[in-house]
Write a protein that holds these residues in place. Structure first.
Motif, mmCIF file in Angstrom:
data_model
loop_
_atom_site.group_PDB
_atom_site.id
_atom_site.type_symbol
_atom_site.label_atom_id
_atom_site.label_comp_id
_atom_site.label_asym_id
_atom_site.label_seq_id
_atom_site.Cartn_x
_atom_site.Cartn_y
_atom_site.Cartn_z
ATOM 1 N N ALA A 1 -57.116 12.674 1.289
ATOM 2 C CA ALA A 1 -57.087 11.465 0.446
ATOM 3 C C ALA A 1 -57.673 10.260 1.168
ATOM 4 N N ASP A 2 -58.125 9.287 0.360
ATOM 5 C CA ASP A 2 -58.480 7.970 0.896
ATOM 6 C C ASP A 2 -57.208 7.135 0.795
ATOM 7 N N ILE A 3 -56.837 6.534 1.907
ATOM 8 C CA ILE A 3 -55.502 5.908 1.960
ATOM 9 C C ILE A 3 -55.607 4.427 2.310
ATOM 10 N N THR A 4 -54.884 3.614 1.555
ATOM 11 C CA THR A 4 -54.831 2.181 1.855
ATOM 12 C C THR A 4 -53.381 1.782 2.022
ATOM 13 N N LYS A 5 -53.117 1.096 3.115
ATOM 14 C CA LYS A 5 -51.774 0.513 3.261
ATOM 15 C C LYS A 5 -51.834 -0.814 2.522
ATOM 16 N N SER A 6 -51.132 -0.929 1.405
ATOM 17 C CA SER A 6 -51.360 -2.068 0.521
ATOM 18 C C SER A 6 -50.549 -3.308 0.883
ATOM 19 N N PHE A 7 -49.232 -3.160 1.022
ATOM 20 C CA PHE A 7 -48.437 -4.330 1.413
ATOM 21 C C PHE A 7 -47.102 -3.892 2.011
ATOM 22 N N ARG A 8 -46.571 -4.773 2.836
ATOM 23 C CA ARG A 8 -45.256 -4.515 3.432
ATOM 24 C C ARG A 8 -44.174 -5.071 2.521
ATOM 25 N N VAL A 9 -43.014 -4.506 2.597
ATOM 26 C CA VAL A 9 -41.916 -4.969 1.743
ATOM 27 C C VAL A 9 -40.725 -5.306 2.644
ATOM 28 N N SER A 10 -40.236 -6.532 2.483
ATOM 29 C CA SER A 10 -39.138 -6.998 3.324
ATOM 30 C C SER A 10 -37.841 -6.257 2.969
ATOM 31 N N ALA A 11 -36.991 -6.074 3.977
ATOM 32 C CA ALA A 11 -35.696 -5.394 3.769
ATOM 33 C C ALA A 11 -34.845 -6.141 2.740
ATOM 34 N N GLN A 12 -35.139 -7.429 2.571
ATOM 35 C CA GLN A 12 -34.348 -8.237 1.617
ATOM 36 C C GLN A 12 -34.578 -7.826 0.162
ATOM 37 N N CYS A 13 -35.640 -7.054 -0.068
ATOM 38 C CA CYS A 13 -35.948 -6.640 -1.452
ATOM 39 C C CYS A 13 -35.121 -5.443 -1.893
ATOM 40 N N PHE A 14 -34.205 -4.957 -1.008
ATOM 41 C CA PHE A 14 -33.410 -3.760 -1.314
ATOM 42 C C PHE A 14 -31.919 -4.063 -1.182
ATOM 43 N N ARG A 15 -31.128 -3.279 -1.879
ATOM 44 C CA ARG A 15 -29.681 -3.252 -1.652
ATOM 45 C C ARG A 15 -29.251 -1.802 -1.624
ATOM 46 N N PRO A 16 -28.519 -1.335 -0.629
ATOM 47 C CA PRO A 16 -28.346 -2.032 0.634
ATOM 48 C C PRO A 16 -29.673 -2.163 1.365
ATOM 49 N N ARG A 17 -29.730 -3.081 2.335
ATOM 50 C CA ARG A 17 -30.980 -3.280 3.068
ATOM 51 C C ARG A 17 -31.235 -2.113 4.013
ATOM 52 N N PRO A 18 -32.460 -1.587 3.993
ATOM 53 C CA PRO A 18 -32.745 -0.486 4.927
ATOM 54 C C PRO A 18 -32.841 -0.992 6.370
ATOM 55 N N GLU A 19 -32.597 -0.086 7.305
ATOM 56 C CA GLU A 19 -32.663 -0.494 8.714
ATOM 57 C C GLU A 19 -34.095 -0.463 9.232
ATOM 58 N N VAL A 20 -34.989 0.153 8.458
ATOM 59 C CA VAL A 20 -36.390 0.235 8.901
ATOM 60 C C VAL A 20 -37.258 -0.594 7.953
ATOM 61 N N ALA A 21 -38.444 -0.975 8.470
ATOM 62 C CA ALA A 21 -39.375 -1.741 7.643
ATOM 63 C C ALA A 21 -40.031 -0.813 6.620
ATOM 64 N N SER A 22 -40.474 -1.386 5.503
ATOM 65 C CA SER A 22 -41.070 -0.573 4.426
ATOM 66 C C SER A 22 -42.478 -1.053 4.092
ATOM 67 N N ALA A 23 -43.258 -0.141 3.518
ATOM 68 C CA ALA A 23 -44.623 -0.507 3.102
ATOM 69 C C ALA A 23 -45.020 0.366 1.919
ATOM 70 N N VAL A 24 -45.929 -0.176 1.109
ATOM 71 C CA VAL A 24 -46.435 0.585 -0.040
ATOM 72 C C VAL A 24 -47.859 1.035 0.274
ATOM 73 N N VAL A 25 -48.115 2.314 0.043
ATOM 74 C CA VAL A 25 -49.454 2.854 0.283
ATOM 75 C C VAL A 25 -50.028 3.418 -1.017
ATOM 76 N N LEU A 26 -51.339 3.369 -1.085
ATOM 77 C CA LEU A 26 -52.061 3.974 -2.221
ATOM 78 C C LEU A 26 -52.898 5.120 -1.662
ATOM 79 N N LEU A 27 -52.683 6.313 -2.210
ATOM 80 C CA LEU A 27 -53.486 7.464 -1.794
ATOM 81 C C LEU A 27 -54.320 7.908 -2.988
ATOM 82 N N ARG A 28 -55.629 7.976 -2.774
ATOM 83 C CA ARG A 28 -56.515 8.489 -3.822
ATOM 84 C C ARG A 28 -57.028 9.848 -3.345
#
Ligand code: SAM
Length: 264
Positions: free
Chosen positions: A162-189
């Motif tokens: 696949a062609d892969i793009t790391k699109s954006f990071r997501v802060s732990a504050q956007c979740f409940r409960p907050r995850p202990e690790v950082a998150s990111a959204v990727v697009l795979l074509r």
């Protein structure tokens, strides 16, 4: 039907629920959905993403392993008319049953994100696009270039498929409960054409795994330890102008492809 109370999150099942509608909108926008699309969502949880997918597309298959959350979503089925809710382990679900062209959109359960990724990439002819929320560290491995410690089996196999793009990071504050690790959204074509036949792909996967099995060793030594014949590997590497003293992490995806083709 009365709506059951929301069950408390189960940490073991990677239940960090999105609470930020802006992130939900960004994920759905990235998937570029049409009303004729079929979407696979793994782990719908409390349904925040499912609701948005249900509005953006024609049909959604949502696979949730937690029977409590499945029951909760079932009780809201009237609000989610075009969603098929399945209570099953996504790793065991036969994704081959989904129509070709299905788009995958999911905030994945992080504890099984790597095996799920391999499973989805294995079926890349079925899934032309995947928008996935992952732990940032896995996203970094997906897009890693040769030479660094993030680069490994997952990087090579995913970039081959696949062609892969790391699109954006997501802060732990956007979740409940907050995850202990950082998150990111990727697009795979998924790549429409790949260079190897099915049989060669089996050899490619085995080679890449064997090459990275002993990361500190040279490529030839790692391959030898994994059962490849030393003299034959050394001769092939010479033919390709790849120094035998190199380590797997310095080889590009193209190098692994060339090596596979001379070894099969
Ligand atoms: N989509 C929801 C959201 O964004 O708020 C929930 C995402 S949460 C990170 C991951 C979800 O995957 C949870 O609902 C969890 O129960 C579910 N899950 C965990 N393991 C699973 C598995 N093996 N198969 C299917 N779903 C699973």
């Amino acid at each position: 039907m009365s709506i059951p109370n929301l069950p408390p999150p189960n940490k073991r099942l990677g239940q960090n629920f999105l609470i930020d509608l802006n992130i939900v909108r960004k994920i759905v926008a990235l998937a570029e959905l049409k009303t004729s699309d079929h979407v696979l969502e793994i782990g719908p949880g409390r349904g925040i993403l499912t609701e948005a997918l249900c509005r953006a597309t024609g049909r959604v298959t949502a696979i949730e392993v937690d029977p409590r959350l499945h029951a909760y979503l079932k009780s809201r089925q009237a609000e989610l008319p075009n969603v098929e809710l399945i209570c099953e382990d996504a790793l065991a679900y036969p994704v081959e049953r989904l129509p070709i062209g299905t788009v995958v959109v999911a905030n994945l359960p992080y504890y099984i994100s790597t095996p799920l990724l391999f499973r989805l990439l294995d079926q890349r002819g079925r899934f032309p696009r995947m928008v996935l929320m992952l732990q940032a560290e896995v996203a970094d491995r997906l897009v890693a270039n040769p030479g660094g410690s993030d680069y490994g089996v997952l990087s090579v196999m995913a970039q081959y498929a696949a062609d892969i793009t790391k699109s954006f990071r997501v802060s732990a504050q956007c979740f409940r409960p907050r995850p202990e690790v950082a998150s990111a959204v990727v697009l795979l074509r998924a790549k429409e054409r790949t260079r190897l036949s099915q049989q060669e792909e089996v050899a490619f996967r085995a080679l890449v795994k064997a090459a990275f099995a002993h990361r500190r060793k040279t490529l030839v030594n790692s391959l030898r330890d994994e059962g490849y014949e030393l003299s034959s590997v050394a001769e092939r590497l010479k033919r390709l102008d790849i120094a035998p003293t190199r380590r797997a992490e310095t080889l590009s995806v193209e190098d692994f492809l060339r090596l596979t083709l001379v070894l099969v």
